[in-house]
Design a protein around this motif. Structure first.
Motif, PDB file in Angstrom:
ATOM      1  N   LEU A   1      24.950 -13.385  -1.875  1.00 27.11           N
ATOM      2  CA  LEU A   1      24.094 -12.813  -2.922  1.00 27.11           C
ATOM      3  C   LEU A   1      22.670 -12.812  -2.392  1.00 27.11           C
ATOM      4  O   LEU A   1      22.171 -13.840  -1.933  1.00 27.11           O
ATOM      5  N   ALA A   2      21.992 -11.659  -2.445  1.00 20.47           N
ATOM      6  CA  ALA A   2      20.633 -11.571  -1.904  1.00 20.47           C
ATOM      7  C   ALA A   2      19.735 -10.717  -2.793  1.00 20.47           C
ATOM      8  O   ALA A   2      20.184  -9.739  -3.389  1.00 20.47           O
ATOM      9  N   THR A   3      18.468 -11.126  -2.889  1.00 22.15           N
ATOM     10  CA  THR A   3      17.431 -10.343  -3.567  1.00 22.15           C
ATOM     11  C   THR A   3      16.162 -10.432  -2.731  1.00 22.15           C
ATOM     12  O   THR A   3      16.051 -11.248  -1.819  1.00 22.15           O
TER      13      THR A   3
ATOM     14  N   LEU B   1      16.871 -14.278 -12.211  1.00 25.67           N
ATOM     15  CA  LEU B   1      18.092 -13.512 -12.469  1.00 25.67           C
ATOM     16  C   LEU B   1      19.110 -13.748 -11.364  1.00 25.67           C
ATOM     17  O   LEU B   1      20.312 -13.835 -11.622  1.00 25.67           O
ATOM     18  N   GLN B   2      18.632 -13.876 -10.131  1.00 22.98           N
ATOM     19  CA  GLN B   2      19.540 -14.166  -9.029  1.00 22.98           C
ATOM     20  C   GLN B   2      20.283 -15.479  -9.275  1.00 22.98           C
ATOM     21  O   GLN B   2      21.482 -15.585  -9.033  1.00 22.98           O
TER      22      GLN B   2
ATOM     23  N   GLY C   1      24.256 -15.857  -9.616  1.00 24.94           N
ATOM     24  CA  GLY C   1      24.993 -16.788  -8.776  1.00 24.94           C
ATOM     25  C   GLY C   1      25.845 -17.745  -9.590  1.00 24.94           C
ATOM     26  O   GLY C   1      27.022 -17.956  -9.290  1.00 24.94           O
ATOM     27  N   GLU C   2      25.255 -18.319 -10.640  1.00 20.97           N
ATOM     28  CA  GLU C   2      25.982 -19.277 -11.468  1.00 20.97           C
ATOM     29  C   GLU C   2      27.162 -18.618 -12.177  1.00 20.97           C
ATOM     30  O   GLU C   2      28.271 -19.170 -12.219  1.00 20.97           O
ATOM     31  N   LYS C   3      26.928 -17.436 -12.755  1.00 21.44           N
ATOM     32  CA  LYS C   3      27.998 -16.741 -13.480  1.00 21.44           C
ATOM     33  C   LYS C   3      29.100 -16.280 -12.529  1.00 21.44           C
ATOM     34  O   LYS C   3      30.291 -16.355 -12.859  1.00 21.44           O
ATOM     35  N   SER C   4      28.713 -15.817 -11.338  1.00 24.35           N
ATOM     36  CA  SER C   4      29.703 -15.365 -10.361  1.00 24.35           C
ATOM     37  C   SER C   4      30.614 -16.511  -9.942  1.00 24.35           C
ATOM     38  O   SER C   4      31.845 -16.360  -9.873  1.00 24.35           O
TER      39      SER C   4
END
Length: 319
Positions: free
Chosen positions: A273-275, A283-284, A288-291
């Motif tokens: 995951l990258a921003t 939001l990242q 990450g947590e939800k994924s």
């Protein structure tokens, strides 16, 4: 002149000129005339009373002070964009638009649940799948705000990234192929290899692994999605090297597929995951947590139904 008298729009155009390699390319990228680009850069030079670009060479090169401004301007523009995001998010309680690039297998399995959980974080959602290599490029060109991509993320101070998942490559075999698989050499002799596209990172990694083992499989079938690849396995055309998440993506074909461990040296893939740094970092963290929650509570139990032996080899998160 005030030392704070900097035009952010002109700075943005100047940075684009440098990154795009010239004023013509910058004008095309920005959708403005070359004259407007030239005026913006010239206006910066006039306001600051410096020469930013050496126009005596072709293409024009940065002067030392131009290089300093370029490096500082990128940070300044990132801060300005972050501020704009935060102000709009506070006012609207959500982002006006969120553009996300997702590797196809993640987008199909985790993506729907992820968007449902976080749908109120943005007024509009746009999710792109397709070839992984394009996702990271689009992050730099600002076509996407968040990417969930395969493979390692190049070290860059402008990017912040975390691993969401590491999963091993496994075998996908037609259920009609009942022999135990002790070696890939024997399997290559018995059935054709159904390949992932050589334009995809998955396909490239698989080919690299086979070459490392000194194996050559005749090139007959190649497909650009996991669903198409595993559909071919399901009807008995051949076998494939794939991953548990890809098998879950193609679960409609699972009744006709036997999943088995890959003989020989193991290898795996990581989903990252990258921003852009200083933008959407909160939001990242939520994504990450939800994924990871969706992977653990939804995906792993489903994978355990067709390949229980592989669960212990799947790592969720950075740990």
């Amino acid at each position: 002149m005030s030392h704070l008298d900097l035009d952010l729009r002109a700075l943005d155009i100047f940075v684009t000129v440098v990154e795009a390699g010239g004023m013509t390319a910058a004008s095309q990228k920005k959708g403005i005339t070359q004259s407007a680009v030239s005026q913006a850069v010239g206006g910066l030079e006039k306001k600051m009373d410096v020469m930013l670009m050496d126009r005596s060479v072709r293409p024009p090169a940065l002067t030392p002070v131009g290089r300093t401004l370029f490096e500082r301007a990128k940070s300044l523009l990132d801060t300005a964009r972050e501020t704009s995001f935060l102000v709009r998010a506070h006012q609207q309680r959500s982002l006006p638009r969120l553009n996300v690039g997702m590797v196809d297998s993640f987008g199909t399995t985790v993506g729907p649940h992820l968007v449902r959980e976080l749908m109120d974080e943005a007024v509009e959602w746009s999710v792109w799948s397709g070839l992984t290599k394009l996702h990271f490029k689009r992050l730099f060109t600002r076509e996407v705000d968040v990417v969930i991509t395969e493979g390692s993320i190049p070290a860059d101070e402008r990017i912040i990234s975390h691993r969401l998942l590491q999963e091993p490559f496994v075998l996908a075999l037609p259920v009609s192929y009942e022999k135990p698989v002790d070696s890939l050499e024997e399997l290559i002799e018995d059935l054709p290899l159904v390949r992932y596209s050589s334009r995809s990172l998955t396909g490239i990694n698989i080919e690299t692994h086979l070459r490392r083992l000194g194996l050559e499989a005749r090139r007959r079938f190649e497909f650009d999605t996991a669903d198409a690849t595993l559909a071919m396995v399901g009807v008995g055309i051949g076998w494939a090297i794939t991953t548990p998440l890809c098998l879950l993506q193609a679960k409609t074909h699972l009744p006709s597929i036997r999943c088995a461990p890959l003989p020989g040296p193991a290898f795996s893939r990581s989903l990252m995951l990258a921003t852009r740094r200083h933008e959407l970092e909160s939001l990242q963290k939520m994504i990450g947590e939800k994924s990871r929650e969706i992977l653990e509570q939804r995906c792993l139990p489903e994978i355990s139904q067709f390949a229980p032996w592989v669960i212990k080899e799947i790592l969720v998160g950075d740990g």
